[in-house]
Design an enzyme around this catalytic site. Structure first.
Site, PDB file in Angstrom:
ATOM      1  N   GLU A  57      -6.573 -12.823 -44.961  1.00  0.00           N
ATOM      2  CA  GLU A  57      -5.267 -12.555 -45.569  1.00  0.00           C
ATOM      3  C   GLU A  57      -5.275 -11.243 -46.343  1.00  0.00           C
ATOM      4  O   GLU A  57      -4.326 -10.471 -46.294  1.00  0.00           O
ATOM      5  CB  GLU A  57      -4.841 -13.712 -46.486  1.00  0.00           C
ATOM      6  CG  GLU A  57      -4.404 -14.958 -45.750  1.00  0.00           C
ATOM      7  CD  GLU A  57      -3.373 -14.698 -44.672  1.00  0.00           C
ATOM      8  OE1 GLU A  57      -2.511 -13.818 -44.851  1.00  0.00           O
ATOM      9  OE2 GLU A  57      -3.447 -15.350 -43.618  1.00  0.00           O
ATOM     10  N   TYR A 138       2.435 -14.365 -51.970  1.00  0.00           N
ATOM     11  CA  TYR A 138       2.257 -14.590 -50.533  1.00  0.00           C
ATOM     12  C   TYR A 138       0.868 -15.158 -50.225  1.00  0.00           C
ATOM     13  O   TYR A 138       0.723 -16.167 -49.527  1.00  0.00           O
ATOM     14  CB  TYR A 138       2.476 -13.295 -49.729  1.00  0.00           C
ATOM     15  CG  TYR A 138       1.904 -13.461 -48.347  1.00  0.00           C
ATOM     16  CD1 TYR A 138       2.584 -14.237 -47.409  1.00  0.00           C
ATOM     17  CD2 TYR A 138       0.649 -12.960 -48.018  1.00  0.00           C
ATOM     18  CE1 TYR A 138       2.028 -14.483 -46.155  1.00  0.00           C
ATOM     19  CE2 TYR A 138       0.089 -13.199 -46.776  1.00  0.00           C
ATOM     20  CZ  TYR A 138       0.778 -13.950 -45.851  1.00  0.00           C
ATOM     21  OH  TYR A 138       0.229 -14.221 -44.627  1.00  0.00           O
ATOM     22  N   ASP A 156       5.640 -13.591 -45.348  1.00  0.00           N
ATOM     23  CA  ASP A 156       5.420 -12.148 -45.394  1.00  0.00           C
ATOM     24  C   ASP A 156       6.569 -11.453 -44.663  1.00  0.00           C
ATOM     25  O   ASP A 156       7.570 -12.093 -44.314  1.00  0.00           O
ATOM     26  CB  ASP A 156       4.044 -11.780 -44.817  1.00  0.00           C
ATOM     27  CG  ASP A 156       3.932 -12.088 -43.330  1.00  0.00           C
ATOM     28  OD1 ASP A 156       4.925 -12.572 -42.735  1.00  0.00           O
ATOM     29  OD2 ASP A 156       2.864 -11.823 -42.752  1.00  0.00           O
TER      30      ASP A 156
HETATM   31  N1  ADE Z   1      -0.654 -12.017 -40.826  1.00  0.00           N
HETATM   32  C1  ADE Z   1      -0.919 -12.378 -42.087  1.00  0.00           C
HETATM   33  N2  ADE Z   1      -1.823 -13.360 -42.116  1.00  0.00           N
HETATM   34  C2  ADE Z   1      -2.168 -13.634 -40.846  1.00  0.00           C
HETATM   35  C3  ADE Z   1      -3.068 -14.538 -40.231  1.00  0.00           C
HETATM   36  N3  ADE Z   1      -3.798 -15.374 -40.956  1.00  0.00           N
HETATM   37  N4  ADE Z   1      -3.126 -14.534 -38.888  1.00  0.00           N
HETATM   38  C4  ADE Z   1      -2.387 -13.683 -38.179  1.00  0.00           C
HETATM   39  N5  ADE Z   1      -1.551 -12.810 -38.685  1.00  0.00           N
HETATM   40  C5  ADE Z   1      -1.423 -12.771 -40.027  1.00  0.00           C
END
Ligand code: ADE
Length: 353
Positions: A57, A138, A156
């Protein structure tokens, strides 16, 4: 069937059935990602590793999945657990982060790993996660949902876009974002929060894309007002971005054999704690002061540009062969510098090589 525990808001009632349809699609089409437990694994009781979820993340904030994946593989090979990362030398982690940008994030990454180890493990709820360094609203929601299957939303920019379209949100964007956050929270199914979050990410990445969304195969098209209107691409409707101010400066690439002159940037401030090349101040107006060790003969070889969050930087690149005093900086092998420098300096080095 996913169930909802909280009383549905008036707005969420209109989306009855959406999470079921989304989750069915996800079960069949989930992307395989290095940090992810797939639907089959989850169903057989495999638990996500909070360290890997959190690391991904942080890396994925403002970078693409393929770019983050390379770094993720490198980090988890070198530091397979949160304790390994907590025990790493700061400079090693900063160097490994180079190229991902937003270096305050790397410093917070280390702080967070150390705090988690100190407190004896990860907290599992959204409010507790929020207290850790570098974890905002987030990320707290995403880690709570993805790692601990808590009924938390992970909203997000991609999820904002999906819901702006579902709602055909035309109002003030700040207000619409608040509306979306509340709606997603109400829609998270009690029994599959992690997969709901992952499904929304995949929908945003593969179907409800910024350009040319593929509405024909979208599992939630029946609930989508933008699709019904016929021009989903017009959403989200955001205020126009302000042009970024431009700052100027000079950067010096000084070679001595196979080494290059570097300096460690101060911990506070832009690119804090990273390896850097000698550079002037970066100013919007006026001529920046050159360092006093600068020799008379320096060759301008071109310029590099880099876009930071709040400004665009244009640096004139000068190339020199040694001839600088001992205390001008540190000598670093070109090979290591190529890996460890943040992108703006890496561009300058590349130009000089
Ligand atoms: N965008 C933000 N977090 C994500 C995740 N865990 N997998 C794929 N895209 C992402």
């Amino acid at each position: 069937m996913p169930t909802r525990e909280k009383p549905a808001s008036a707005e969420s009632t209109r989306f009855d059935g959406l999470s079921e349809s989304l989750l069915d699609w996800y079960t069949a089409h989930a992307r395989q990602l290095p940090w992810r437990i797939g639907p089959a694994e989850r169903a057989s009781g495999v638990a996500a590793d909070p360290y890997r979820v959190w690391l991904a993340e942080i890396m994925l904030q403002q970078t693409t999945v393929p770019h983050a994946a390379r770094y993720f593989e490198d980090f988890t090979r070198r530091w397979p657990t949160v304790s390994d990362l907590a025990n790493a030398a700061d400079a090693d982690v900063m160097a490994a982060w180079a190229g991902l940008g937003y270096y305050a994030r790397a410093r917070n990454l280390l702080k967070c790993a150390r705090e988690v180890v100190e407190r004896g493990g990860w907290p599992t709820t959204e409010p507790e996660l929020r207290e850790l360094p570098g974890i905002g609203a987030y990320t707290a929601g995403a880690v709570a949902a993805l790692a601990f299957n808590q009924r938390a939303p992970a909203v997000d920019g991609n999820v904002d876009r999906v819901f702006a379209r579902l709602l055909a949100a035309k109002g003030d964007w700040k207000a619409e974002k608040a509306r979306i956050a509340a709606l997603v929270r109400a829609l998270v199914p009690a029994d599959r929060p992690a997969e709901f979050a992952e499904a929304l990410m995949d929908l945003g990445a593969t179907i409800c894309t910024p350009k040319r969304p593929n509405c024909l195969i979208c599992p939630v098209r029946n609930w989508c007002s933008a699709q019904a209107e016929g021009d989903p691409e017009r959403y989200p409707v955001k205020p126009a971005k302000k042009a970024k101010p431009v700052r100027h400066g000079e950067v010096y690439v000084v070679f001595q054999g196979d080494q290059v002159l570097t300096e460690r940037r101060p911990d506070k401030g832009l690119l804090g704690g990273m390896l850097g090349l000698p550079t002037t101040e970066w100013l919007e107006d006026g001529a920046p002061l050159s360092p006093d060790w600068l020799p008379e003969t320096k060759t301008l070889i071109g310029d590099v540009r880099h876009v930071f969050t709040h400004f665009e930087l244009r640096l004139s690149v000068y190339r020199m062969i040694a001839g600088v005093p001992e205390n001008a900086g540190d000598w670093t092998s070109v090979e290591h510098a190529t890996d460890a420098l943040p992108s703006v300096f890496r561009k300058a080095l590349k130009l000089a090589l």
